[in-house]
Design an enzyme around this catalytic site. Structure first.
Site, PDB file in Angstrom:
ATOM      1  N   TRP A  74       2.895 -14.061 -23.621  1.00 54.70           N
ATOM      2  CA  TRP A  74       4.203 -14.553 -24.056  1.00 54.70           C
ATOM      3  C   TRP A  74       4.910 -14.957 -22.767  1.00 54.70           C
ATOM      4  CZ3 TRP A  74       9.371 -13.377 -23.177  1.00 54.70           C
ATOM      5  CH2 TRP A  74      10.283 -13.929 -24.082  1.00 54.70           C
ATOM      6  N   HIS A 103      39.330 -18.485 -39.476  1.00 49.89           N
ATOM      7  CA  HIS A 103      39.700 -18.468 -38.059  1.00 49.89           C
ATOM      8  C   HIS A 103      38.804 -19.393 -37.228  1.00 49.89           C
ATOM      9  CE1 HIS A 103      42.565 -15.333 -38.890  1.00 49.89           C
ATOM     10  NE2 HIS A 103      41.602 -14.635 -39.503  1.00 49.89           N
ATOM     11  N   LYS A 122      16.797 -13.617 -40.078  1.00 55.58           N
ATOM     12  CA  LYS A 122      15.486 -13.842 -40.694  1.00 55.58           C
ATOM     13  C   LYS A 122      15.254 -15.328 -40.919  1.00 55.58           C
ATOM     14  CE  LYS A 122      14.069 -10.898 -40.305  1.00 55.58           C
ATOM     15  NZ  LYS A 122      13.969  -9.550 -39.795  1.00 55.58           N
ATOM     16  N   GLU A 179      14.765 -17.168 -37.556  1.00 57.01           N
ATOM     17  CA  GLU A 179      13.553 -16.718 -36.864  1.00 57.01           C
ATOM     18  C   GLU A 179      12.300 -17.387 -37.422  1.00 57.01           C
ATOM     19  OE1 GLU A 179      12.997 -12.536 -37.498  1.00 57.01           O
ATOM     20  OE2 GLU A 179      11.819 -12.300 -35.677  1.00 57.01           O
ATOM     21  N   ARG A 207       1.950  -9.277 -29.643  1.00 59.86           N
ATOM     22  CA  ARG A 207       2.720  -9.126 -28.405  1.00 59.86           C
ATOM     23  C   ARG A 207       2.965 -10.464 -27.705  1.00 59.86           C
ATOM     24  NH1 ARG A 207       2.588  -3.736 -26.935  1.00 59.86           N
ATOM     25  NH2 ARG A 207       3.291  -4.267 -24.859  1.00 59.86           N
ATOM     26  N   CYS A 259       3.171  -9.666 -24.038  1.00 64.46           N
ATOM     27  CA  CYS A 259       1.821  -9.890 -23.525  1.00 64.46           C
ATOM     28  C   CYS A 259       0.961  -8.675 -23.880  1.00 64.46           C
ATOM     29  CB  CYS A 259       1.742 -10.090 -22.027  1.00 64.46           C
ATOM     30  SG  CYS A 259       2.713 -11.478 -21.434  1.00 64.46           S
ATOM     31  N   LYS A 289       6.174  -9.875 -31.293  1.00 63.72           N
ATOM     32  CA  LYS A 289       6.566  -8.717 -32.104  1.00 63.72           C
ATOM     33  C   LYS A 289       7.202  -7.619 -31.259  1.00 63.72           C
ATOM     34  CE  LYS A 289       6.582  -6.314 -35.928  1.00 63.72           C
ATOM     35  NZ  LYS A 289       7.648  -6.724 -36.862  1.00 63.72           N
ATOM     36  N   ASN A 316       1.360  -7.610 -17.742  1.00 64.57           N
ATOM     37  CA  ASN A 316       2.388  -7.617 -18.776  1.00 64.57           C
ATOM     38  C   ASN A 316       3.662  -7.093 -18.126  1.00 64.57           C
ATOM     39  OD1 ASN A 316       4.000  -7.109 -21.047  1.00 64.57           O
ATOM     40  ND2 ASN A 316       2.969  -5.187 -21.487  1.00 64.57           N
ATOM     41  N   GLY A 317       4.736  -7.881 -18.169  1.00 58.89           N
ATOM     42  CA  GLY A 317       5.983  -7.448 -17.541  1.00 58.89           C
ATOM     43  C   GLY A 317       6.565  -8.574 -16.712  1.00 58.89           C
ATOM     44  N   GLU A 362      21.554  -9.980 -40.843  1.00 60.97           N
ATOM     45  CA  GLU A 362      20.099  -9.832 -40.919  1.00 60.97           C
ATOM     46  C   GLU A 362      19.487 -10.999 -41.700  1.00 60.97           C
ATOM     47  OE1 GLU A 362      17.918  -8.324 -39.458  1.00 60.97           O
ATOM     48  OE2 GLU A 362      16.172  -8.303 -40.759  1.00 60.97           O
TER      49      GLU A 362
HETATM   50  O1  M6R Z   1      10.646  -3.067 -32.002  1.00 55.49           O
HETATM   51  P1  M6R Z   1      12.142  -3.201 -32.085  1.00 55.49           P
HETATM   52  O2  M6R Z   1      12.688  -2.807 -33.397  1.00 55.49           O
HETATM   53  O3  M6R Z   1      12.844  -2.529 -30.952  1.00 55.49           O
HETATM   54  O4  M6R Z   1      12.410  -4.759 -31.913  1.00 55.49           O
HETATM   55  C1  M6R Z   1      13.705  -5.258 -31.777  1.00 55.49           C
HETATM   56  C2  M6R Z   1      13.749  -6.741 -32.057  1.00 55.49           C
HETATM   57  O5  M6R Z   1      12.977  -7.435 -31.121  1.00 55.49           O
HETATM   58  C3  M6R Z   1      13.241  -7.081 -33.460  1.00 55.49           C
HETATM   59  O6  M6R Z   1      13.924  -6.360 -34.430  1.00 55.49           O
HETATM   60  C4  M6R Z   1      13.397  -8.580 -33.750  1.00 55.49           C
HETATM   61  O7  M6R Z   1      14.740  -8.916 -33.786  1.00 55.49           O
HETATM   62  C5  M6R Z   1      12.690  -8.919 -35.055  1.00 55.49           C
HETATM   63  N1  M6R Z   1      11.569  -9.788 -34.786  1.00 55.49           N
HETATM   64  C6  M6R Z   1      13.531  -9.621 -36.043  1.00 55.49           C
HETATM   65  O8  M6R Z   1      12.831  -9.860 -37.218  1.00 55.49           O
END
Ligand code: M6R
Length: 609
Positions: A75, A505, A486, A489, A27, A2, A604, A100-101, A482
């Site tokens: 959010w 396994h 990606k 996501e 955010r 947020c 983000k 926010n929180g 990773e």
């Molecule tokens: O700001 P940070 O690196 O601490 O964020 C951690 C994760 O939220 C962040 O890396 C998230 O997994 C990414 N959106 C992935 O692309």
């Protein structure tokens, strides 16, 4: 998550608030709202489901006017994304509040407030705060005192900002566990979750401390600490011209950020040479701390956690330093046994991730010899709370999917490996090899970017699929993780990563002609083992997408598609191969028509637990 923006000025502030929200949309972006106190001291309100552009449309249809106001991009945590649950929340037709929180004791507070006669209109945890504030105002408290009383009753994390028609020039705010910064203007003052939101109006900022309550008006600014004592907090100048968020000719921020990697990697590496001593890029006192380090504990979330997983291979194999890596949300609550002389390393692009921050703050007093953060954001909470800091020079990352932040984190971690290795197991020659590899890295990444069209052609096969497997061995396993993260996501295709040796396994049961299998397969010590695992996939009808250099000896044939990667030094292969997987997810998402930069349900900066 947020984003909050607030203003107390002598001019109309609606456009300032909207611009702030546009800059804070990273955010959260499931709903947005704004409340202004107008010249006749009436409360004016817009709340919209959807992105900030929906709020802009509402403002264009029915402009709100006023010089004091608050705004929010959400959010959702408690209550679905909807106009009703969007902030600001209102009490007594006089107060509007943004948050926010997460208020953890909201259920108990809600019961008490209902017993007092308050009616709730939303499903949010936030609404209890505005009614509580209202109840303290009714007892005759000024707005500031009402906020101080209110926060004493809150459990959880919050950044709050409130306006009241009875105090028409003021915004009162508070923070604990969620960031809030004051923007100091001339004849006007502002608040926001991130200074980026206010660069348009000021270059002077005050980063509030935990527990602070602040009152701003056009002509005044007062901060009180957790005990209610007035305090002065340091002012920081941040050049307004530092960075501009524009697409620079690319269709998406993610694509732009993928293509910025050669420059970002070079800038991040250059720091190690720009300072008098190699360790200086980790902050004052780093050399003395590194002399004592016998083990490393890495804590991070998401993509940053994957960077930590890669670093474990480097730290143990190259530097001979035992290394543990854990996701912050687990680490923070676990009873741990920590080796003596362990360095705590947190990794976070934003520097604000709630779990990572809590892991740092909850670390036992004598558990670690020091804390080091690898972050992309100067002045972030993790940067301010850590003993040592390595700043990645990725530049602002706007796409929710982390790309250049990840690869620059890896450069920081490789420099840390060198710093610790130099004191122990790493020969001069090996150090030299790593330095040469890092120097050449931007070129290898550039060569990978030039494979864009080939990767785009490969991506078409993923569009009708619902699942994908990513395989790697050794240091390429976290790169497979990773790659899978990606893809899921931004394209919403379910993707899982496995160390290829684990397939038999269990996961091998998933393989059929509908399951694309992506293999991260550079020529390395484990290549022959990986090839055997891939044969097991092929013989069960699986279709392979193999990212490999020529030396690995793969040949494209029926149901095997080989993407020819540049041949580069072993140590930087995880970074170079990551870039190809970023492009793969980008093209899949693009063709699927998802919102590449703002994928559904995500934000983000993850500032809630
Ligand atoms: O700001 P940070 O690196 O601490 O964020 C951690 C994760 O939220 C962040 O890396 C998230 O997994 C990414 N959106 C992935 O692309």
């Amino acid at each position: 998550m947020c984003g909050i923006v607030a203003a107390a000025a002598r001019r109309e502030v609606s456009e300032i608030l909207l611009e702030g929200l546009r800059r804070l949309e990273y955010r959260g972006y499931d709903s947005a709202g704004m409340a202004l106190v107008d010249n006749e001291h009436n409360l004016q309100l817009h709340k919209q489901q959807g992105k900030v552009c929906e709020l802009e449309k509402a403002q264009a249809m029915r402009p709100l006017l006023g010089c004091t106001g608050i705004a929010h991009t959400r959010w959702a945590t408690h209550g679905e994304p909807s106009a009703v649950n969007a902030h600001p929340h209102i009490s007594g037709q006089r107060l509007a509040l943004v948050h926010n929180g997460i208020i953890e004791n909201h259920a108990a507070l809600r019961e008490q407030l209902i017993a007092q006669g308050y009616e709730f209109t939303s499903a949010t945890d936030t609404e209890v705060v505005v009614h509580l504030l209202h109840s303290f105002l009714l007892q005759g408290n000024p707005l500031l005192a009402a906020m101080q009383e209110t926060v004493c009753l809150l459990e959880g994390a919050y950044a709050l900002a409130v306006v009241d028609i009875e105090h028409p020039d003021e915004v009162v705010a508070a923070r604990k566990g969620s960031p809030l910064v004051v923007g100091v203007g001339i004849g006007e003052n502002f608040l926001a979750s991130d200074q980026l939101a206010l660069r348009q109006v000021t270059d002077r900022f005050i980063f509030l401390e935990e527990g602070d309550v602040v009152q701003i008006s056009p002509s005044s600014l007062q901060i009180f600490d957790e005990s209610g004592n007035p305090v002065e907090r340091a002012r920081t100048m941040i050049s307004a011209a530092v960075e501009v968020a524009d697409l620079g000719g690319f269709d998406h921020y993610m694509l732009k950020e993928i293509h910025e990697q050669p420059r970002a990697l070079a800038a991040t590496f250059a720091q190690s040479a720009a300072l008098p001593a190699a360790d200086d890029c980790f902050g004052a006192g780093a050399a003395a701390v590194f002399d004592r380090v016998r083990a490393v504990q890495i804590v991070a979330c998401g993509t940053s956690f994957h960077a930590g997983m890669v670093a474990r291979y480097w730290l143990e194999e190259l530097a001979g330093i035992p290394c543990q890596v854990e996701v912050a949300s687990e680490f923070r609550y676990r009873k741990r046994v920590t080796r003596p002389d362990t360095l705590l390393v947190t990794i976070s692009q934003s520097g604000e991730t709630a779990d990572t921050l809590a892991a740092l703050r909850n670390a036992g007093a004598d558990e670690f010899i020091a804390s080091l953060v690898i972050s992309n954001v100067d002045n972030s909470s993790l940067v301010r709370d850590s003993d040592l800091v390595f700043l990645t020079r990725a530049g602002m990352e706007i796409g929710v999917a982390s790309t250049k932040a990840f690869t620059t984190q890896l450069v920081g971690l490789l420099l840390l490996t060198l710093a610790l290795g130099r004191r122990g197991a790493m020969t001069e020659q090996k150090q030299q090899e790593v330095m040469v590899a890092l120097q050449g890295l931007p070129d290898y990444v550039q060569q990978t970017l030039e494979l864009d069209s080939a990767i785009e052609r490969l991506s078409g096969a993923f569009i009708p699929r619902h699942h994908a497997l990513f395989l790697g061995r050794g240091i390429q396993y976290p790169i497979a993780m990773e790659g899978a993260l990606k893809l899921k996501e931004i394209s919403y295709i379910h993707a899982e990563a496995y160390p290829a040796g684990e397939l038999k396994h269990g996961p091998l049961a998933l393989v059929d002609d509908d399951m694309p299998v992506v293999a991260v397969a550079p020529s390395d010590d484990l290549l022959e083992k990986l090839k055997s695992n891939l044969e097991e996939v092929r013989s069960r009808g699986g279709e392979l997408y193999v990212f490999a250099d020529r030396q690995a000896g793969f040949v494209s044939e029926a149901r095997v598609h080989v993407l020819p990667m540049p041949h580069c030094p072993e140590v930087i292969k995880p970074i170079v191969y990551t870039v190809a997987l970023q492009l793969l997810s980008y093209h899949v998402a693009l063709q699927k028509g998802t919102d590449v930069d703002k994928p559904r349900n995500l934000a983000k900066s993850v500032t809630v637990e």
